[in-house]
Design a protein around this motif. Structure first.
Motif, PDB file in Angstrom:
ATOM      1  N   TYR A  19     -10.840-105.880  69.870  1.00 39.43           N
ATOM      2  CA  TYR A  19     -10.032-105.840  71.090  1.00 39.43           C
ATOM      3  C   TYR A  19     -10.886-106.154  72.303  1.00 39.43           C
ATOM      4  N   THR A  20     -11.058-107.420  72.559  1.00 39.65           N
ATOM      5  CA  THR A  20     -11.791-107.841  73.741  1.00 39.65           C
ATOM      6  C   THR A  20     -10.815-107.838  74.914  1.00 39.65           C
ATOM      7  N   PRO A  21     -11.072-107.006  75.908  1.00 45.98           N
ATOM      8  CA  PRO A  21     -10.127-106.944  77.023  1.00 45.98           C
ATOM      9  C   PRO A  21     -10.078-108.250  77.805  1.00 45.98           C
ATOM     10  N   SER A  22      -8.891-108.587  78.232  1.00 48.78           N
ATOM     11  CA  SER A  22      -8.765-109.735  79.119  1.00 48.78           C
ATOM     12  C   SER A  22      -9.038-109.240  80.532  1.00 48.78           C
ATOM     13  N   LEU A  23      -9.679-110.065  81.308  1.00 46.14           N
ATOM     14  CA  LEU A  23      -9.936-109.755  82.703  1.00 46.14           C
ATOM     15  C   LEU A  23      -8.894-110.508  83.512  1.00 46.14           C
ATOM     16  N   SER A  24      -7.908-109.801  83.997  1.00 46.36           N
ATOM     17  CA  SER A  24      -6.866-110.444  84.773  1.00 46.36           C
ATOM     18  C   SER A  24      -6.454-109.518  85.906  1.00 46.36           C
ATOM     19  N   TYR A  64      -1.249 -97.838  85.096  1.00 45.88           N
ATOM     20  CA  TYR A  64      -2.536 -98.393  85.513  1.00 45.88           C
ATOM     21  C   TYR A  64      -3.451 -97.281  85.994  1.00 45.88           C
ATOM     22  N   PHE A  65      -4.694 -97.356  85.564  1.00 44.64           N
ATOM     23  CA  PHE A  65      -5.723 -96.405  85.972  1.00 44.64           C
ATOM     24  C   PHE A  65      -6.654 -97.095  86.966  1.00 44.64           C
ATOM     25  N   GLU A  66      -6.969 -96.420  88.046  1.00 44.66           N
ATOM     26  CA  GLU A  66      -8.002 -96.887  88.973  1.00 44.66           C
ATOM     27  C   GLU A  66      -9.233 -96.020  88.736  1.00 44.66           C
ATOM     28  N   VAL A  67     -10.340 -96.669  88.420  1.00 44.21           N
ATOM     29  CA  VAL A  67     -11.540 -95.946  88.019  1.00 44.21           C
ATOM     30  C   VAL A  67     -12.769 -96.625  88.617  1.00 44.21           C
ATOM     31  N   ASP A 101      -9.038-105.076  85.114  1.00 48.81           N
ATOM     32  CA  ASP A 101      -8.946-105.885  86.323  1.00 48.81           C
ATOM     33  C   ASP A 101     -10.081-105.473  87.251  1.00 48.81           C
ATOM     34  N   ILE A 102     -11.010-106.390  87.475  1.00 46.93           N
ATOM     35  CA  ILE A 102     -12.141-106.093  88.363  1.00 46.93           C
ATOM     36  C   ILE A 102     -12.019-106.844  89.690  1.00 46.93           C
ATOM     37  N   MET A 111     -12.299-100.631  89.363  1.00 48.75           N
ATOM     38  CA  MET A 111     -11.573-101.519  88.462  1.00 48.75           C
ATOM     39  C   MET A 111     -10.277-100.836  88.053  1.00 48.75           C
ATOM     40  N   ILE A 112      -9.366-101.635  87.511  1.00 50.34           N
ATOM     41  CA  ILE A 112      -8.074-101.132  87.057  1.00 50.34           C
ATOM     42  C   ILE A 112      -7.969-101.376  85.556  1.00 50.34           C
TER      43      ILE A 112
END
Length: 169
Positions: A19-24, A64-67, A101-102, A111-112
């Motif tokens: 599971y490679t996260p997509s950066l979008s 969505y998490f903001e971290v 999401d960066i 990031m989200i």
């Protein structure tokens, strides 16, 4: 090592490999769950404090998490993340975070992360307990090379029409 620990590690390793996260980018108008990594506390926005979803919803609700992007000296954008949760049926489940999401927040410090709630999370009405787990596996030693957990948070899954019909039978 206990059998459950081996199974848990195998799942985490699978998440790392498959599971490679997509950066979008995510929509700016979506409310975000705030994650404070210093205290490890997850705080729900007002819009999600009454309920997360309806029983048996499937991929119709994304939260969505903001971290913080960085914790200590580690860039969490490069670390695998999973949502660990106990659904209202009291079953432990893991969800691999597949969207990071960066860019949306226009800050290199935040990031989200997205969690698309599936039917396992919403199997029935009740309390959904969840936490985030950032980790990196060591394939040679079959151990965790990095592991960062948050404290659990609770959200409500409301009963839907099927729940109401089944309760009266």
């Amino acid at each position: 090592m206990f059998k459950i620990a081996e199974q848990y590690y195998d799942i985490l390793e699978k998440f790392t490999k498959e599971y490679t996260p997509s950066l979008s980018r995510v929509p700016l108008d979506e409310d975000r769950i705030i994650v404070d990594l210093d205290s490890r506390v997850i705080t729900l926005p007002d819009s999600l404090s009454d309920f997360f979803a309806i029983a048996e919803d499937h991929r119709s609700q994304t939260v969505y998490f903001e971290v913080d992007r960085y914790f200590e000296d580690v860039d969490l954008a490069n670390i695998t993340c999973a949502v660990e949760y106990i659904n209202p049926a009291n079953q432990l489940r893991l969800y691999p975070v597949t969207l990071k999401d960066i860019d949306t927040l226009y800050s290199e410090k935040k990031m989200i992360l997205a969690w698309s709630l599936g039917s396992e999370a919403t199997s029935q009405g009740g309390t959904l307990k969840f936490a985030l787990h950032f980790f990196k596996t060591n394939h040679e030693t079959k151990t965790l090379a990095y592991s960062l957990h948050t404290l659990p948070c609770e959200a409500t899954i409301l009963g839907g029409m099927d729940t109401m019909v089944n309760d009266k039978q």
